[in-house]
Design a protein around this motif. Sequence first.
Motif, short mmCIF file in Angstrom:
data_model
loop_
_atom_site.label_atom_id
_atom_site.label_comp_id
_atom_site.label_asym_id
_atom_site.label_seq_id
_atom_site.Cartn_x
_atom_site.Cartn_y
_atom_site.Cartn_z
N ALA A 31 6.11 -9.32 -3.80
CA ALA A 31 5.59 -10.62 -4.23
C ALA A 31 5.34 -10.57 -5.73
O ALA A 31 5.41 -9.51 -6.36
CB ALA A 31 4.32 -10.97 -3.47
N GLY A 32 5.04 -11.71 -6.29
CA GLY A 32 4.81 -11.80 -7.72
C GLY A 32 3.44 -12.37 -8.05
O GLY A 32 2.81 -13.04 -7.22
N LEU A 33 2.98 -12.09 -9.24
CA LEU A 33 1.73 -12.65 -9.74
C LEU A 33 2.00 -13.29 -11.09
O LEU A 33 2.66 -12.70 -11.95
CB LEU A 33 0.67 -11.54 -9.92
N ASP A 34 1.52 -14.51 -11.27
CA ASP A 34 1.63 -15.23 -12.53
C ASP A 34 0.21 -15.61 -12.94
O ASP A 34 -0.40 -16.48 -12.35
CB ASP A 34 2.50 -16.47 -12.35
N ALA A 35 -0.32 -14.90 -13.96
CA ALA A 35 -1.72 -15.08 -14.35
C ALA A 35 -1.82 -15.75 -15.71
O ALA A 35 -0.94 -15.61 -16.57
CB ALA A 35 -2.43 -13.73 -14.39
N GLY A 36 -2.90 -16.49 -15.91
CA GLY A 36 -3.13 -17.16 -17.18
C GLY A 36 -4.56 -17.02 -17.64
O GLY A 36 -5.45 -16.67 -16.86
N GLY A 37 -4.81 -17.26 -18.92
CA GLY A 37 -6.16 -17.20 -19.47
C GLY A 37 -6.73 -15.80 -19.45
O GLY A 37 -6.01 -14.81 -19.60
N ALA A 38 -8.05 -15.73 -19.28
CA ALA A 38 -8.74 -14.44 -19.20
C ALA A 38 -8.87 -14.06 -17.72
O ALA A 38 -9.41 -14.82 -16.92
CB ALA A 38 -10.13 -14.52 -19.84
N TRP A 39 -8.39 -12.89 -17.35
CA TRP A 39 -8.35 -12.51 -15.94
C TRP A 39 -8.44 -11.00 -15.78
O TRP A 39 -8.11 -10.23 -16.69
CB TRP A 39 -7.07 -13.03 -15.28
N ALA A 40 -8.88 -10.56 -14.62
CA ALA A 40 -8.93 -9.14 -14.27
C ALA A 40 -8.92 -9.05 -12.75
O ALA A 40 -9.66 -9.75 -12.07
CB ALA A 40 -10.17 -8.46 -14.84
N ILE A 41 -8.08 -8.17 -12.22
CA ILE A 41 -7.93 -8.00 -10.77
C ILE A 41 -8.03 -6.52 -10.42
O ILE A 41 -7.38 -5.68 -11.05
CB ILE A 41 -6.58 -8.56 -10.27
N ARG A 42 -8.83 -6.23 -9.39
CA ARG A 42 -9.04 -4.86 -8.94
C ARG A 42 -8.27 -4.63 -7.63
O ARG A 42 -8.44 -5.36 -6.66
CB ARG A 42 -10.53 -4.62 -8.69
N PHE A 43 -7.40 -3.60 -7.65
CA PHE A 43 -6.61 -3.23 -6.48
C PHE A 43 -7.21 -1.95 -5.88
O PHE A 43 -7.35 -0.95 -6.57
CB PHE A 43 -5.15 -2.99 -6.86
N GLY A 44 -7.54 -1.99 -4.60
CA GLY A 44 -8.25 -0.88 -3.98
C GLY A 44 -7.36 0.28 -3.60
O GLY A 44 -6.13 0.25 -3.75
N ASN A 45 -8.01 1.33 -3.10
CA ASN A 45 -7.32 2.54 -2.68
C ASN A 45 -6.51 2.27 -1.42
O ASN A 45 -7.00 1.69 -0.46
CB ASN A 45 -8.35 3.64 -2.39
N ARG A 46 -5.24 2.71 -1.42
CA ARG A 46 -4.38 2.56 -0.25
C ARG A 46 -3.60 3.84 -0.02
O ARG A 46 -2.42 3.95 -0.41
CB ARG A 46 -3.43 1.38 -0.40
N PRO A 47 -4.22 4.87 0.59
CA PRO A 47 -3.48 6.10 0.90
C PRO A 47 -2.28 5.80 1.78
O PRO A 47 -2.29 4.85 2.58
CB PRO A 47 -4.52 6.94 1.65
N GLY A 48 -1.25 6.61 1.62
CA GLY A 48 -0.04 6.38 2.41
C GLY A 48 0.82 5.27 1.88
O GLY A 48 1.65 4.72 2.62
N THR A 49 0.65 4.91 0.62
CA THR A 49 1.49 3.89 0.02
C THR A 49 2.03 4.37 -1.32
O THR A 49 1.44 5.21 -1.99
CB THR A 49 0.73 2.57 -0.23
N ILE A 50 3.19 3.84 -1.68
CA ILE A 50 3.73 3.97 -3.03
C ILE A 50 3.85 2.56 -3.57
O ILE A 50 4.45 1.69 -2.92
CB ILE A 50 5.12 4.64 -3.03
N LYS A 51 3.26 2.31 -4.72
CA LYS A 51 3.32 0.99 -5.32
C LYS A 51 4.26 1.01 -6.52
O LYS A 51 4.22 1.93 -7.34
CB LYS A 51 1.93 0.52 -5.75
N CYS A 52 5.10 0.00 -6.60
CA CYS A 52 6.04 -0.12 -7.71
C CYS A 52 5.92 -1.53 -8.28
O CYS A 52 6.08 -2.51 -7.54
CB CYS A 52 7.46 0.15 -7.22
N HIS A 53 5.59 -1.63 -9.57
CA HIS A 53 5.39 -2.92 -10.22
C HIS A 53 6.25 -3.01 -11.48
O HIS A 53 6.42 -2.01 -12.19
CB HIS A 53 3.93 -3.13 -10.61
N VAL A 54 6.76 -4.19 -11.73
CA VAL A 54 7.55 -4.45 -12.93
C VAL A 54 6.96 -5.65 -13.65
O VAL A 54 6.75 -6.71 -13.03
CB VAL A 54 9.02 -4.71 -12.58
#
Length: 332
Positions: A31-54
């Motif tokens: 999925a995608g994220l399109d953010a604007g303005g002032a923002w901050a997002i916290r992603f929690g711990n997920r053992p057993g995963t590989i995350k790939c972001h571009v």
Amino acid sequence: MVAHSFAIVRKCHGPLSDILSILKPESYLTAGLDAGGAWAIRFGNRPGTIKCHVVTAGTCWLAVDGIDAVQLVAGDCIILPSGRPFTLASDLALAPVDAHDVLSQACPGDVILHKGGGSFAFLGTRFEVDGLKAGALLGALPPLIHLHEIDDRDAMRWCITQLMAEMREGRPGGMLAARHLAHLMLLRAFRLHLSRQAGDRVGLLYALADPHLGKAIEAMHADPAYRWTLAELASRAGLSRSIFAERFRARVGETPIGYLTRWRMMLASDRLAIGRESLGSIANALGYESENAFNTAFRRVMGCSPRRYPHSSNMFSAQPTMKSTNARVLGA
């Protein structure tokens, strides 16, 4: 002695493909994220995963727990091999919102608008993997792989462009195409990282980039049932036995025959999980002369008997200790 039957079937594969295949990375959400303005997002711990972001547009800050924050710009690709918690933000001084609150309604292919969008955008894929095998095979990787060189961006551009098109256009079969493209993106990212960062780092994946050790590991993966000897593997590597044995242990963290046995047990555990073969058939396919010899080796490496494995949570240690055994094993 078991013939080189695997070599015919597997010669077109390589150890990196084998490792990713046995981890069974299932693209759980692209999925995608399109953010604007002032923002901050916290992603929690997920053992057993590989995350790939571009990152596809704009800039932001990335703070992975335990390491220094880095700035991301359009074209950057990041991998988090262990699912460690992290924060993405336009400004790290901002109090972050939980990613679940932002992305909980996302479906595969969605682009989520946050704070109106328009300033920063990225595509992300989360791969669910066998966590205990991932710990053993990927444990030596850093918590963050950051690909940001111009050549890296050029190498990733085709995957990113195609992935964005499949997500945007909604053509028939688009979600299947996106999953395959996400896997290709992950494989390319790993290749780029290993080609640039192998150096003298310790770990199986880094050893694959060693021009000598990589040939020996490739031989073991191509025919794991064969009665490999230290001399034969050293010959494949183009090194003397003593230098090969010393370099292999220093780079991989265990002996060549110890690694061969461990790889056989991973292949065996894969077959056991499917549950379509007898123990005798699996033992023979992996080079063991008897079911008892296979049972002994499996219990020593995996911590439980083959019959209990599919129901056991004690499957694999991230840092296995290989001990000697008197079991009759072809090549171990």
